[in-house]
Design a protein around this motif. Structure first.
Motif, PDB file in Angstrom:
ATOM      1  N   GLY A  25     -14.361  -0.988  -1.724  1.00 42.49           N
ATOM      2  CA  GLY A  25     -13.677  -1.392  -2.645  1.00 42.49           C
ATOM      3  C   GLY A  25     -14.416  -1.299  -4.135  1.00 42.49           C
ATOM      4  N   VAL A  26     -13.723  -1.032  -5.165  1.00 41.80           N
ATOM      5  CA  VAL A  26     -14.469  -0.700  -6.212  1.00 41.80           C
ATOM      6  C   VAL A  26     -13.848  -1.882  -7.100  1.00 41.80           C
ATOM      7  CG1 VAL A  26     -14.673   0.679  -8.610  1.00 41.80           C
ATOM      8  CG2 VAL A  26     -14.883   2.042  -6.261  1.00 41.80           C
ATOM      9  N   SER A  27     -12.714  -2.002  -7.585  1.00 42.56           N
ATOM     10  CA  SER A  27     -12.108  -3.041  -8.397  1.00 42.56           C
ATOM     11  C   SER A  27     -10.609  -3.290  -7.858  1.00 42.56           C
ATOM     12  CB  SER A  27     -12.290  -2.345  -9.821  1.00 42.56           C
ATOM     13  OG  SER A  27     -11.648  -3.498 -10.657  1.00 42.56           O
ATOM     14  N   CYS A  28     -10.372  -4.475  -7.986  1.00 39.26           N
ATOM     15  CA  CYS A  28      -9.109  -4.808  -7.792  1.00 39.26           C
ATOM     16  C   CYS A  28      -8.388  -6.035  -8.861  1.00 39.26           C
ATOM     17  CB  CYS A  28      -8.899  -5.539  -6.322  1.00 39.26           C
ATOM     18  SG  CYS A  28      -9.446  -4.297  -4.889  1.00 39.26           S
ATOM     19  N   SER A  29      -7.049  -5.875  -8.697  1.00 43.46           N
ATOM     20  CA  SER A  29      -6.525  -6.501  -9.775  1.00 43.46           C
ATOM     21  C   SER A  29      -5.260  -7.450  -9.132  1.00 43.46           C
ATOM     22  CB  SER A  29      -5.736  -5.800 -10.954  1.00 43.46           C
ATOM     23  OG  SER A  29      -4.914  -6.331 -11.834  1.00 43.46           O
ATOM     24  N   SER A  30      -5.233  -8.776  -9.745  1.00 41.78           N
ATOM     25  CA  SER A  30      -4.092  -9.492  -9.024  1.00 41.78           C
ATOM     26  C   SER A  30      -2.893  -9.361  -9.909  1.00 41.78           C
ATOM     27  CB  SER A  30      -4.552 -11.037  -9.012  1.00 41.78           C
ATOM     28  OG  SER A  30      -3.475 -11.884  -8.681  1.00 41.78           O
ATOM     29  N   SER A  31      -1.596  -9.410  -9.102  1.00 43.81           N
ATOM     30  CA  SER A  31      -0.315  -9.521  -9.764  1.00 43.81           C
ATOM     31  C   SER A  31       0.491 -10.802  -9.905  1.00 43.81           C
ATOM     32  CB  SER A  31       0.761  -8.873  -8.640  1.00 43.81           C
ATOM     33  OG  SER A  31       0.911  -9.724  -7.455  1.00 43.81           O
ATOM     34  N   THR A  32      -0.491 -12.047  -9.544  1.00 40.95           N
ATOM     35  CA  THR A  32      -0.149 -13.274  -9.778  1.00 40.95           C
ATOM     36  C   THR A  32      -0.801 -13.973 -10.787  1.00 40.95           C
ATOM     37  OG1 THR A  32      -1.551 -13.997  -8.103  1.00 40.95           O
ATOM     38  CG2 THR A  32       0.686 -13.490  -7.257  1.00 40.95           C
ATOM     39  N   CYS A  70      -6.254   4.845  -4.824  1.00 36.96           N
ATOM     40  CA  CYS A  70      -5.483   3.553  -5.255  1.00 36.96           C
ATOM     41  C   CYS A  70      -4.697   3.017  -4.326  1.00 36.96           C
ATOM     42  CB  CYS A  70      -4.416   4.001  -6.335  1.00 36.96           C
ATOM     43  SG  CYS A  70      -3.420   2.824  -7.086  1.00 36.96           S
ATOM     44  N   ALA A  71      -4.705   1.807  -4.204  1.00 36.49           N
ATOM     45  CA  ALA A  71      -4.064   0.997  -3.037  1.00 36.49           C
ATOM     46  C   ALA A  71      -3.109  -0.112  -3.663  1.00 36.49           C
ATOM     47  CB  ALA A  71      -5.129   0.719  -2.028  1.00 36.49           C
ATOM     48  N   ALA A  72      -2.092  -0.499  -2.989  1.00 32.64           N
ATOM     49  CA  ALA A  72      -1.276  -1.902  -3.230  1.00 32.64           C
ATOM     50  C   ALA A  72      -1.053  -2.570  -2.009  1.00 32.64           C
ATOM     51  CB  ALA A  72       0.110  -1.275  -3.764  1.00 32.64           C
ATOM     52  N   GLN A  73      -1.096  -4.004  -2.126  1.00 36.42           N
ATOM     53  CA  GLN A  73      -0.992  -4.834  -1.427  1.00 36.42           C
ATOM     54  C   GLN A  73      -0.056  -5.988  -1.783  1.00 36.42           C
ATOM     55  OE1 GLN A  73      -4.476  -7.302  -0.193  1.00 36.42           O
ATOM     56  NE2 GLN A  73      -4.260  -6.759   1.797  1.00 36.42           N
ATOM     57  N   PHE A  74       0.816  -6.494  -0.832  1.00 34.24           N
ATOM     58  CA  PHE A  74       1.708  -7.757  -1.315  1.00 34.24           C
ATOM     59  C   PHE A  74       0.694  -8.972  -1.268  1.00 34.24           C
ATOM     60  CE2 PHE A  74       5.901  -6.609  -1.533  1.00 34.24           C
ATOM     61  CZ  PHE A  74       6.226  -5.814  -0.502  1.00 34.24           C
ATOM     62  N   PRO A  75       0.985  -9.550  -2.472  1.00 32.40           N
ATOM     63  CA  PRO A  75       0.399 -11.149  -2.287  1.00 32.40           C
ATOM     64  C   PRO A  75       0.573 -11.814  -1.157  1.00 32.40           C
ATOM     65  CG  PRO A  75       1.381 -10.503  -4.519  1.00 32.40           C
ATOM     66  CD  PRO A  75       1.898  -9.530  -3.453  1.00 32.40           C
ATOM     67  N   HIS A  76      -0.337 -12.831  -0.789  1.00 32.73           N
ATOM     68  CA  HIS A  76      -0.258 -13.363   0.383  1.00 32.73           C
ATOM     69  C   HIS A  76      -1.174 -14.640   0.114  1.00 32.73           C
ATOM     70  CE1 HIS A  76      -0.864 -14.797   4.751  1.00 32.73           C
ATOM     71  NE2 HIS A  76       0.137 -14.164   4.869  1.00 32.73           N
ATOM     72  N   PRO A  77      -0.579 -15.777   0.678  1.00 30.31           N
ATOM     73  CA  PRO A  77      -1.527 -16.961   0.732  1.00 30.31           C
ATOM     74  C   PRO A  77      -2.916 -16.536   1.227  1.00 30.31           C
ATOM     75  CG  PRO A  77       0.429 -17.662   1.437  1.00 30.31           C
ATOM     76  CD  PRO A  77       0.280 -16.036   1.484  1.00 30.31           C
ATOM     77  N   CYS A 129     -10.219  -6.157  -1.964  1.00 29.78           N
ATOM     78  CA  CYS A 129     -11.344  -5.136  -2.378  1.00 29.78           C
ATOM     79  C   CYS A 129     -12.467  -4.994  -1.124  1.00 29.78           C
ATOM     80  CB  CYS A 129     -11.980  -5.434  -3.680  1.00 29.78           C
ATOM     81  SG  CYS A 129     -11.394  -4.400  -4.813  1.00 29.78           S
ATOM     82  N   LEU A 130     -12.603  -6.113  -0.376  1.00 30.39           N
ATOM     83  CA  LEU A 130     -13.477  -6.267   0.643  1.00 30.39           C
ATOM     84  C   LEU A 130     -12.922  -5.700   1.913  1.00 30.39           C
ATOM     85  CD1 LEU A 130     -15.561  -9.453  -0.361  1.00 30.39           C
ATOM     86  CD2 LEU A 130     -16.261  -7.058  -0.519  1.00 30.39           C
ATOM     87  N   MET A 131     -11.279  -5.554   1.891  1.00 35.88           N
ATOM     88  CA  MET A 131     -10.687  -5.084   3.035  1.00 35.88           C
ATOM     89  C   MET A 131     -10.797  -6.112   4.244  1.00 35.88           C
ATOM     90  SD  MET A 131     -11.400  -1.034   2.448  1.00 35.88           S
ATOM     91  CE  MET A 131     -10.028  -0.334   3.523  1.00 35.88           C
ATOM     92  N   LYS A 132     -10.603  -7.412   3.624  1.00 32.86           N
ATOM     93  CA  LYS A 132     -10.859  -8.402   4.794  1.00 32.86           C
ATOM     94  C   LYS A 132      -9.423  -8.696   5.709  1.00 32.86           C
ATOM     95  CE  LYS A 132     -15.129  -9.640   4.088  1.00 32.86           C
ATOM     96  NZ  LYS A 132     -16.124  -9.532   5.140  1.00 32.86           N
ATOM     97  N   PHE A 133      -8.270  -8.424   4.850  1.00 30.18           N
ATOM     98  CA  PHE A 133      -6.827  -8.865   5.539  1.00 30.18           C
ATOM     99  C   PHE A 133      -6.016  -8.355   5.007  1.00 30.18           C
ATOM    100  CE2 PHE A 133      -4.324 -12.018   7.484  1.00 30.18           C
ATOM    101  CZ  PHE A 133      -3.403 -12.220   6.790  1.00 30.18           C
ATOM    102  N   GLY A 134      -4.828  -7.659   5.889  1.00 28.95           N
ATOM    103  CA  GLY A 134      -3.678  -7.320   5.453  1.00 28.95           C
ATOM    104  C   GLY A 134      -3.384  -5.971   5.422  1.00 28.95           C
ATOM    105  N   ASP A 135      -2.284  -5.515   5.038  1.00 28.57           N
ATOM    106  CA  ASP A 135      -1.850  -4.104   5.079  1.00 28.57           C
ATOM    107  C   ASP A 135      -2.023  -3.407   3.445  1.00 28.57           C
ATOM    108  OD1 ASP A 135       0.505  -4.447   7.674  1.00 28.57           O
ATOM    109  OD2 ASP A 135      -1.610  -3.996   7.925  1.00 28.57           O
ATOM    110  N   TYR A 136      -2.397  -2.128   3.437  1.00 26.11           N
ATOM    111  CA  TYR A 136      -2.453  -1.594   2.052  1.00 26.11           C
ATOM    112  C   TYR A 136      -1.452  -0.336   2.306  1.00 26.11           C
ATOM    113  CZ  TYR A 136      -6.724  -4.045   1.817  1.00 26.11           C
ATOM    114  OH  TYR A 136      -7.686  -4.992   1.687  1.00 26.11           O
ATOM    115  N   ASP A 137      -1.057   0.006   0.977  1.00 25.63           N
ATOM    116  CA  ASP A 137      -0.399   1.339   0.868  1.00 25.63           C
ATOM    117  C   ASP A 137      -1.322   2.106   0.013  1.00 25.63           C
ATOM    118  OD1 ASP A 137       2.386  -0.643   0.622  1.00 25.63           O
ATOM    119  OD2 ASP A 137       2.470   0.950   1.959  1.00 25.63           O
ATOM    120  N   TRP A 138      -1.487   3.463   0.360  1.00 20.48           N
ATOM    121  CA  TRP A 138      -2.602   4.217  -0.201  1.00 20.48           C
ATOM    122  C   TRP A 138      -2.035   5.494  -0.882  1.00 20.48           C
ATOM    123  CZ3 TRP A 138      -7.402   2.339  -0.263  1.00 20.48           C
ATOM    124  CH2 TRP A 138      -7.884   1.547   0.711  1.00 20.48           C
TER     125      TRP A 138
END
Length: 130
Positions: A47-54, A96-103, A111-120
């Protein structure tokens, strides 16, 4: 159909700059966390950089802090990665990747790819060389 398309890669000399773009279709970026990742042959994707939608939170890998900036234009459904003062160590395919926000997720876990699914996306090559 969900799609992420990266562009803006290329060959640049050390110290130069590039701006990568990620155009999304099939979903709205304003509802997804979006990140930039890179991969070199034989190494794991990082992961290089990630941005939150919330909220306004962002994550930057230590290796790019102060040089790279992530930004989003949700009206254009586009996320950018401005890369300055590039070095040969930045040579990689950038995704580039997208991920649904989740609690359980945030920009760090994304960015550390710890949890969840990604669209690439399919990636764009960045080569830094003199």
């Amino acid at each position: 159909q969900l799609q992420l398309v990266e562009s803006g890669g290329g060959l640049v000399q050390p110290g130069g700059s590039l701006r990568l773009s990620c155009v999304a279709s099939g979903f709205k970026t304003q509802y997804r966390n979006i990140g930039w990742f890179r991969q070199v042959p034989g190494k794991e994707r990082e992961g290089v950089s990630c941005s939150s939608s919330t909220d306004d939170s962002t994550y930057y890998a230590d290796s790019v802090k102060g040089r790279f900036t992530i930004s989003r234009d949700d009206a254009k459904n586009t996320v950018y990665l401005q890369m300055n003062n590039l070095s040969p160590e930045d040579t990689a395919v950038y995704y580039c990747a997208a991920q649904f926000p989740h609690p359980l997720t945030n920009v760090n876990t994304m960015c550390l790819m710890k949890f969840g699914d990604y669209d690439w996306g399919r990636g764009t090559q960045v080569t830094v060389s003199s």
